[in-house]
Design a protein around this motif. Structure first.
Motif, PDB file in Angstrom:
ATOM      1  N   GLU A  58       0.840  -1.209   0.000  1.00  0.00           N
ATOM      2  CA  GLU A  58       0.000   0.000   0.000  1.00  0.00           C
ATOM      3  C   GLU A  58       0.872   1.256   0.000  1.00  0.00           C
ATOM      4  N   TRP A  59       1.895   1.253   0.835  1.00  0.00           N
ATOM      5  CA  TRP A  59       2.789   2.412   0.932  1.00  0.00           C
ATOM      6  C   TRP A  59       3.495   2.653  -0.399  1.00  0.00           C
ATOM      7  N   LEU A  60       4.015   1.570  -1.017  1.00  0.00           N
ATOM      8  CA  LEU A  60       4.753   1.710  -2.272  1.00  0.00           C
ATOM      9  C   LEU A  60       3.853   2.124  -3.424  1.00  0.00           C
ATOM     10  N   ALA A  61       2.554   1.800  -3.345  1.00  0.00           N
ATOM     11  CA  ALA A  61       1.618   2.129  -4.424  1.00  0.00           C
ATOM     12  C   ALA A  61       1.488   3.640  -4.632  1.00  0.00           C
ATOM     13  N   GLN A  62       1.843   4.428  -3.630  1.00  0.00           N
ATOM     14  CA  GLN A  62       1.731   5.882  -3.771  1.00  0.00           C
ATOM     15  C   GLN A  62       2.850   6.483  -4.613  1.00  0.00           C
ATOM     16  N   PHE A  63       3.900   5.703  -4.855  1.00  0.00           N
ATOM     17  CA  PHE A  63       5.044   6.189  -5.620  1.00  0.00           C
ATOM     18  C   PHE A  63       4.929   5.746  -7.073  1.00  0.00           C
ATOM     19  N   ASP A  64       5.519   6.505  -7.948  1.00  0.00           N
ATOM     20  CA  ASP A  64       5.543   6.159  -9.363  1.00  0.00           C
ATOM     21  C   ASP A  64       6.795   5.308  -9.606  1.00  0.00           C
ATOM     22  N   LEU A  65       6.713   4.039  -9.205  1.00  0.00           N
ATOM     23  CA  LEU A  65       7.871   3.157  -9.342  1.00  0.00           C
ATOM     24  C   LEU A  65       8.101   2.774 -10.798  1.00  0.00           C
ATOM     25  N   PRO A  66       9.343   2.588 -11.175  1.00  0.00           N
ATOM     26  CA  PRO A  66       9.618   2.140 -12.543  1.00  0.00           C
ATOM     27  C   PRO A  66       8.951   0.783 -12.813  1.00  0.00           C
ATOM     28  N   GLU A  67       8.597   0.570 -14.072  1.00  0.00           N
ATOM     29  CA  GLU A  67       7.981  -0.695 -14.451  1.00  0.00           C
ATOM     30  C   GLU A  67       8.919  -1.843 -14.086  1.00  0.00           C
ATOM     31  N   GLY A  68       8.357  -2.877 -13.501  1.00  0.00           N
ATOM     32  CA  GLY A  68       9.147  -4.040 -13.102  1.00  0.00           C
ATOM     33  C   GLY A  68       9.617  -3.998 -11.659  1.00  0.00           C
ATOM     34  N   ASP A  69       9.585  -2.841 -11.003  1.00  0.00           N
ATOM     35  CA  ASP A  69       9.953  -2.770  -9.594  1.00  0.00           C
ATOM     36  C   ASP A  69       8.830  -3.371  -8.755  1.00  0.00           C
ATOM     37  N   SER A  70       9.206  -4.023  -7.659  1.00  0.00           N
ATOM     38  CA  SER A  70       8.189  -4.645  -6.808  1.00  0.00           C
ATOM     39  C   SER A  70       8.522  -4.433  -5.335  1.00  0.00           C
ATOM     40  N   GLU A  71       7.584  -4.822  -4.497  1.00  0.00           N
ATOM     41  CA  GLU A  71       7.762  -4.736  -3.054  1.00  0.00           C
ATOM     42  C   GLU A  71       8.988  -5.524  -2.597  1.00  0.00           C
ATOM     43  N   ASP A  72       9.295  -6.615  -3.308  1.00  0.00           N
ATOM     44  CA  ASP A  72      10.438  -7.447  -2.931  1.00  0.00           C
ATOM     45  C   ASP A  72      11.787  -6.804  -3.235  1.00  0.00           C
ATOM     46  N   ASP A  73      11.781  -5.653  -3.913  1.00  0.00           N
ATOM     47  CA  ASP A  73      13.036  -4.967  -4.240  1.00  0.00           C
ATOM     48  C   ASP A  73      13.599  -4.171  -3.071  1.00  0.00           C
ATOM     49  N   GLY A  74      12.886  -4.153  -1.954  1.00  0.00           N
ATOM     50  CA  GLY A  74      13.359  -3.436  -0.780  1.00  0.00           C
ATOM     51  C   GLY A  74      12.917  -4.138   0.484  1.00  0.00           C
ATOM     52  N   ALA A  75      13.633  -3.871   1.553  1.00  0.00           N
ATOM     53  CA  ALA A  75      13.261  -4.371   2.878  1.00  0.00           C
ATOM     54  C   ALA A  75      13.696  -3.316   3.882  1.00  0.00           C
ATOM     55  N   TRP A  76      12.901  -3.160   4.922  1.00  0.00           N
ATOM     56  CA  TRP A  76      13.191  -2.167   5.948  1.00  0.00           C
ATOM     57  C   TRP A  76      13.171  -2.888   7.281  1.00  0.00           C
ATOM     58  N   LEU A  77      14.310  -2.872   7.963  1.00  0.00           N
ATOM     59  CA  LEU A  77      14.458  -3.589   9.226  1.00  0.00           C
ATOM     60  C   LEU A  77      14.686  -2.583  10.345  1.00  0.00           C
TER      61      LEU A  77
END
Length: 144
Positions: free
Chosen positions: A41-60
């Motif tokens: 949901e958080w990432l959906a607000q950004f205009d991510l490049p095509e092919g980028d996904s939630e799995d491309d980042g992690a926050w610990l």
């Protein structure tokens, strides 16, 4: 008041590196910022490049809120040189030099089982290691 810092690791496989650092540091997945219920949901607000996904980042984050947040982000470039900044994993406990060295060795062996590798061992002092993608870090005793 001192500034707070986050650390960011660039990598090829964010989920692999996140799993390693969760194990290494005892960190947990940081919840998404309010009011979002999920990272997707958080990432959906950004205009991510095509092919980028939630799995491309992690926050610990440190579950006790003491240590810095760790952001792990997939980047297209491979790692090419030694890190200019690295993490020191400090092993807690007291005792004499032999006891501290035994704890350092035990921790470095645990991190090898988690996917890390030993690069150099400085007997009695610290072990230089690498995470599964080659990012260098050290394992040493906590300050007395």
């Amino acid at each position: 008041m001192a500034a707070r810092i986050d650390l960011t690791l660039d990598c090829a496989d964010a989920q692999l590196i996140a799993a390693f650092w969760r194990t290494a540091l005892g960190y947990v997945d940081e919840p998404p910022p309010a009011p979002f219920a999920t990272r997707a949901e958080w990432l959906a607000q950004f205009d991510l490049p095509e092919g980028d996904s939630e799995d491309d980042g992690a926050w610990l984050c440190d579950p006790d809120g003491i240590g810095p947040r760790l952001s792990i982000l997939r980047v297209p470039e491979p790692k090419t040189v030694k890190n200019r900044l690295h993490i020191d994993v400090r092993v807690p406990g007291h005792g004499g030099p032999d006891e501290r060295w035994a704890r350092i060795r035990a921790e470095s062996e645990r991190l090898v089982r988690a996917g890390g590798s030993v690069l150099t061992q400085f007997d009695g002092h610290h072990v230089t290691m690498a995470d599964p993608e080659g990012n260098e870090f050290c394992v040493a005793a906590a300050a007395p």
